[in-house]
Motif scaffolding. Structure first.
Motif, PDB file in Angstrom:
ATOM      1  N   LYS A  11      47.680  27.200  97.756  1.00 11.86           N
ATOM      2  CA  LYS A  11      46.616  28.106  97.311  1.00 11.86           C
ATOM      3  C   LYS A  11      47.109  29.547  97.309  1.00 11.86           C
ATOM      4  N   GLU A  12      47.936  29.891  98.298  1.00 13.17           N
ATOM      5  CA  GLU A  12      48.468  31.245  98.376  1.00 13.17           C
ATOM      6  C   GLU A  12      49.302  31.580  97.143  1.00 13.17           C
ATOM      7  N   HIS A  15      47.484  33.042  94.272  1.00 15.56           N
ATOM      8  CA  HIS A  15      46.835  34.345  94.511  1.00 15.56           C
ATOM      9  C   HIS A  15      47.851  35.388  94.966  1.00 15.56           C
ATOM     10  N   HIS A  19      47.046  38.867  97.029  1.00 14.68           N
ATOM     11  CA  HIS A  19      47.536  38.978  98.399  1.00 14.68           C
ATOM     12  C   HIS A  19      48.463  40.188  98.571  1.00 14.68           C
ATOM     13  N   TYR A 196      34.662  39.303 106.394  1.00 15.67           N
ATOM     14  CA  TYR A 196      36.017  39.756 106.092  1.00 15.67           C
ATOM     15  C   TYR A 196      36.061  41.267 106.274  1.00 15.67           C
ATOM     16  N   ARG A 249      42.778  37.358 106.152  1.00 15.81           N
ATOM     17  CA  ARG A 249      43.681  36.232 105.919  1.00 15.81           C
ATOM     18  C   ARG A 249      44.911  36.389 106.806  1.00 15.81           C
ATOM     19  N   ASP A 282      38.124  37.403  94.885  1.00 16.40           N
ATOM     20  CA  ASP A 282      38.320  36.171  95.657  1.00 16.40           C
ATOM     21  C   ASP A 282      37.324  36.090  96.818  1.00 16.40           C
ATOM     22  N   GLU A 284      35.103  33.951  97.439  1.00 20.37           N
ATOM     23  CA  GLU A 284      34.995  32.601  97.995  1.00 20.37           C
ATOM     24  C   GLU A 284      36.133  32.325  98.979  1.00 20.37           C
ATOM     25  N   GLY A 285      37.329  32.785  98.645  1.00 21.73           N
ATOM     26  CA  GLY A 285      38.463  32.625  99.554  1.00 21.73           C
ATOM     27  C   GLY A 285      38.259  33.397 100.837  1.00 21.73           C
ATOM     28  N   GLN A 286      37.688  34.596 100.729  1.00 15.91           N
ATOM     29  CA  GLN A 286      37.413  35.393 101.915  1.00 15.91           C
ATOM     30  C   GLN A 286      36.373  34.716 102.800  1.00 15.91           C
ATOM     31  N   ARG A 288      35.963  31.523 103.110  1.00 11.30           N
ATOM     32  CA  ARG A 288      36.635  30.408 103.784  1.00 11.30           C
ATOM     33  C   ARG A 288      37.444  30.906 104.985  1.00 11.30           C
ATOM     34  N   VAL A 289      38.074  32.080 104.839  1.00  8.97           N
ATOM     35  CA  VAL A 289      38.844  32.652 105.950  1.00  8.97           C
ATOM     36  C   VAL A 289      37.932  32.907 107.142  1.00  8.97           C
TER      37      VAL A 289
END
Length: 335
Positions: A11-12, A15, A19, A196, A249, A282, A284-286, A288-289
């Motif tokens: 996934k990283e 992005h 990142h 976050y 992250r 992102d 949604e990714g944040q 999840r973190v």
């Protein structure tokens, strides 16, 4: 100079640009200037240098051309990788975790926060001490004797271990003090703001409480210390709302561990308000973190209300709201 080397297909890897942008903001917060950025997707991390020999040479040449005096990797480096890279690149090398620790050390204000950050720094430093003594590598002892570098290294290790034990004891005292304070509080709904970093938790607390003395700053990790205010809910009801340190992250696990006393406020909360930066690409990714860190703290099952902040910066607010309502029907929108 910044270097990203995520595992290929992860996934990283999809992005990398985002990142590196975040790492750029971290470096800016720490007070440095980025002169160049390089990325490579690795099939498997090189145990010696994380990236391959060819990429190491590319980074060295780019750093030399750009006049970089520091190379920062987005991935965590092992002590061996860090030492090898410094030898090959001929400049100081840091990883993302070390940058975050550096930011925390400069932004810690209270005695408790300073203790927590120092503990995290020492635990990070301990296995990497050998790198600090490479300048003594040419001084060697005779047969059956130790060189002065090795003797000093062992002395420093003992001193650091003693300091770590002292800091842990002091933080235990802080934790007991917090428990006593919580036990003496009036019965009241307890709410913790989590999210976050730079999602706007302090802004939300300022808006809810009307307290203009709350510091609000558009930077990563503007707030390290917990801050509690009582908020009127109407009809005579009140709630105790606490702002907490933001997550990010790849948050260094030493930091999560050392800040456990502060994050006890989260564990004792009746409700969590998960503040999300709706304008972030992102988001949604944040989310999840944050959910992952909350799970590590053992509060994943706590009643949680998502609060989507910075809605005024969302380009298509109607479409965004419709999507959020599908995923989080109980979410609250805020500007």
């Amino acid at each position: 100079m910044l270097v990203a080397a995520p595992r290929k297909g992860s996934k990283e890897a999809s992005h990398i640009v985002e990142h590196l942008e975040e790492l750029t903001r971290l470096v800016d917060t720490a007070g440095a200037e980025v002169v160049d950025r390089i990325s490579q997707q690795v099939v498997a991390p090189n145990s010696a240098t994380l990236i391959g020999e060819g990429k190491v040479e590319e980074v060295r040449m780019a750093a030399e051309a750009g006049g970089a005096t520091l190379v920062i990797f987005d991935e965590e480096l092992s002590p061996v990788q860090g030492a090898n890279l410094e030898r090959e690149l001929k400049v100081r090398v840091m990883d993302r975790a070390e940058v975050i620790l550096d930011i925390f050390s400069t932004r810690a204000r209270t005695h408790e926060a300073k203790l927590q950050v120092e503990l995290a720094q020492l635990e990070y430093l301990l296995p990497r001490l050998t790198r600090m003594w490479t300048h003594l590598s040419r001084i060697r002892g005779g047969i059956g004797l130790r060189g002065p570098g090795e003797t000093q290294l062992e002395t420093d290790r003992r001193m650091i271990r003693r300091r770590i034990q002292l800091l842990k004891a002091k933080l235990k005292d802080v934790e007991r003090h917090r428990e006593n304070l919580r036990a003496g509080r009036d019965a009241m709904l307890s709410v913790s703001l989590v999210g976050y970093t730079n999602a706007g938790k302090s802004s939300i607390l300022r808006m809810l409480s009307g307290a203009h003395d709350i510091r609000v700053e558009d930077r990563l990790f503007a707030t390290l210390d917990t801050l509690t205010r009582e908020v009127e809910l109407g009809d005579g009801a009140r709630a105790r709302v606490t702002d907490t340190v933001g997550f990010i992250r790849k948050l260094p696990h030493h930091l999560v561990a050392s800040f456990r006393a502060t994050l006890e406020e989260v564990r004792d909360a009746d409700v969590l308000l998960h503040v999300v930066d709706a304008s972030h690409p992102d988001w949604e990714g944040q989310m999840r973190v944050v959910e992952k860190v909350l799970a590590e703290l053992g509060v994943a099952d706590r009643p949680t209300i998502p609060v989507f902040n910075k809605m005024d910066a969302v380009l298509d607010a109607a479409a965004f709201t419709a999507r959020v309502r599908e995923l989080h029907p109980d979410a609250v929108m805020a500007t």
